[in-house]
Design an enzyme around this catalytic site. Sequence first.
Site, PDB file in Angstrom:
ATOM      1  N   LYS A 291    -122.328 -25.152  30.594  1.00 17.63           N
ATOM      2  CA  LYS A 291    -121.970 -26.711  30.760  1.00 17.63           C
ATOM      3  C   LYS A 291    -120.975 -26.932  31.501  1.00 17.63           C
ATOM      4  O   LYS A 291    -120.148 -26.099  30.740  1.00 17.63           O
ATOM      5  CB  LYS A 291    -122.568 -27.502  29.370  1.00 17.63           C
ATOM      6  CG  LYS A 291    -121.821 -27.125  28.660  1.00 17.63           C
ATOM      7  CD  LYS A 291    -121.923 -28.155  27.186  1.00 17.63           C
ATOM      8  CE  LYS A 291    -120.941 -27.936  25.846  1.00 17.63           C
ATOM      9  NZ  LYS A 291    -121.411 -28.699  24.326  1.00 17.63           N
TER      10      LYS A 291
ATOM     11  N   TYR B 163     -92.764 -42.391  39.158  1.00 16.61           N
ATOM     12  CA  TYR B 163     -92.967 -43.969  38.811  1.00 16.61           C
ATOM     13  C   TYR B 163     -92.481 -44.644  37.466  1.00 16.61           C
ATOM     14  O   TYR B 163     -91.529 -43.774  36.560  1.00 16.61           O
ATOM     15  CB  TYR B 163     -94.337 -43.957  38.599  1.00 16.61           C
ATOM     16  CG  TYR B 163     -94.903 -44.190  39.884  1.00 16.61           C
ATOM     17  CD1 TYR B 163     -95.198 -45.162  41.063  1.00 16.61           C
ATOM     18  CD2 TYR B 163     -95.969 -42.709  40.363  1.00 16.61           C
ATOM     19  CE1 TYR B 163     -95.603 -44.522  41.869  1.00 16.61           C
ATOM     20  CE2 TYR B 163     -96.831 -42.933  41.885  1.00 16.61           C
ATOM     21  CZ  TYR B 163     -96.555 -43.950  42.682  1.00 16.61           C
ATOM     22  OH  TYR B 163     -97.408 -43.403  43.373  1.00 16.61           O
TER      23      TYR B 163
HETATM   24  C1  LIG Z   1    -120.907 -27.295  23.695  1.00 23.66           C
HETATM   25  C2  LIG Z   1    -121.382 -26.441  22.859  1.00 23.66           C
HETATM   26  C3  LIG Z   1    -121.908 -25.340  21.917  1.00 23.66           C
HETATM   27  C4  LIG Z   1    -120.301 -24.557  22.601  1.00 23.66           C
HETATM   28  O1  LIG Z   1    -119.334 -24.736  21.922  1.00 23.66           O
HETATM   29  P1  LIG Z   1    -118.242 -23.880  22.085  1.00 23.66           P
HETATM   30  O2  LIG Z   1    -116.564 -23.926  21.017  1.00 23.66           O
HETATM   31  O3  LIG Z   1    -117.388 -23.885  22.991  1.00 23.66           O
HETATM   32  O4  LIG Z   1    -118.605 -22.616  21.546  1.00 23.66           O
HETATM   33  C5  LIG Z   1    -122.828 -24.741  21.315  1.00 23.66           C
HETATM   34  N1  LIG Z   1    -123.507 -25.865  20.935  1.00 23.66           N
HETATM   35  C6  LIG Z   1    -123.466 -27.175  21.355  1.00 23.66           C
HETATM   36  C7  LIG Z   1    -125.273 -27.842  20.699  1.00 23.66           C
HETATM   37  C8  LIG Z   1    -122.515 -27.720  22.366  1.00 23.66           C
HETATM   38  O5  LIG Z   1    -122.763 -28.906  22.696  1.00 23.66           O
END
Ligand SMILES: *Cc1c(COP(=O)(O)O)cnc(C)c1O
Length: 362
Positions: free
Chosen positions: A33, A258
Amino acid sequence: MNALHLYLQNLDHNYRYIRKHLQPSTQCIGVVKAAAYGSHSIAFAKRLVELGIDSLAVAYTEEGVQLRESGILTPIMVFYPQKDTLQSLLHADLEPCLYSKELMETFESLLNQNGIQNYPIHIKYNTGLHRVGFALEEINWVLDKIVAPCFQLKTVYSHLAASEEKRPSSQCDLQIQRFQHIREQHSHSNKNLPKFHLLNSSGVFNYPELQFDAVRCGIALHGFANRPEWDQQLKPIAELETHISQIHEVHEGESVGYDQGWKASKNSRIACLPLGHADGIGRHYGNQRSSVQIHGNQAPVVGNVCMDMLMVDVTEIQCKEGDRVLLFGKDYTASDFASQGGTISYEILTAIGPRIKRILHP
Ligand SMILES: *Cc1c(COP(=O)(O)O)cnc(C)c1O
């Protein structure tokens, strides 16, 4: 020029390391993702497919569609499908994770309208994280619903709220107990026994006995597992490189940036680097809270980070305009840099903006 270098050989290492620690029958779901955690979703997903990943997972439908369009045929789970994207999810042959009655009934109607049977789905339960998921009280509703001919229940899962926390963790123990209960309920009343999974990356390290039928790995593939002793077994993939645009001699008493965020207490040399908020470097990295690497030395970020630039103090460092600068990489990692900014590897990696070119190293 700025570059996010991606060393894919390190992905091979991380994947094989995880695989070696899984039971032979446990599948690995590669979580890609958010552009594969800010890297390069297609290159990253394709490499995982070559390595033999069992399936992929994304957060939203659009991310899965993009992978399908690139020619990836591996099963793709969509963790958080939104109702208005179910039609395109179906067209792209993606597998929804259903987490509410409303979503499940909407998807059921859609399948029935299209005369589709045995469509692969996943069911997500909320065991205590209180993000999305069916409540424990809804198990019977789910058990009744999944016998509908339009569904083929592939997996049932939940997600721990503190998988990296030192054991014993009362939060995790409660969630594990609830998940075992869900597993029993589903095991009794189902002809086609679904697969079960609970663990993310840290969970694989912390709860090796709870692998069930699959694990869901994201950050570990990038070289991090949320504890230094676990991180050491993995290799970071990403290296963020920039170059010095300009160096100023700043006199004692003059200010930088800034709102006069930094005042020179002595005559100083200040280097300007061509990246800022728009590239993922938030305000919390400014005002000497973080530093960058120049020829192996640490140069503190001085003053406020700007939208397109940030300034570092190089008074003590031999360097010139055009010299190479690393924000993070193999030795000083994204996790190290992130913790200086009061955050975690996940945030800095996924924040790296689209202006920064991704350079793949096979
Ligand atoms: C993002 C996600 C993962 C992966 O988690 P990591 O800590 O990056 O391994 C696993 N399960 C779900 C449901 C997620 O949303």
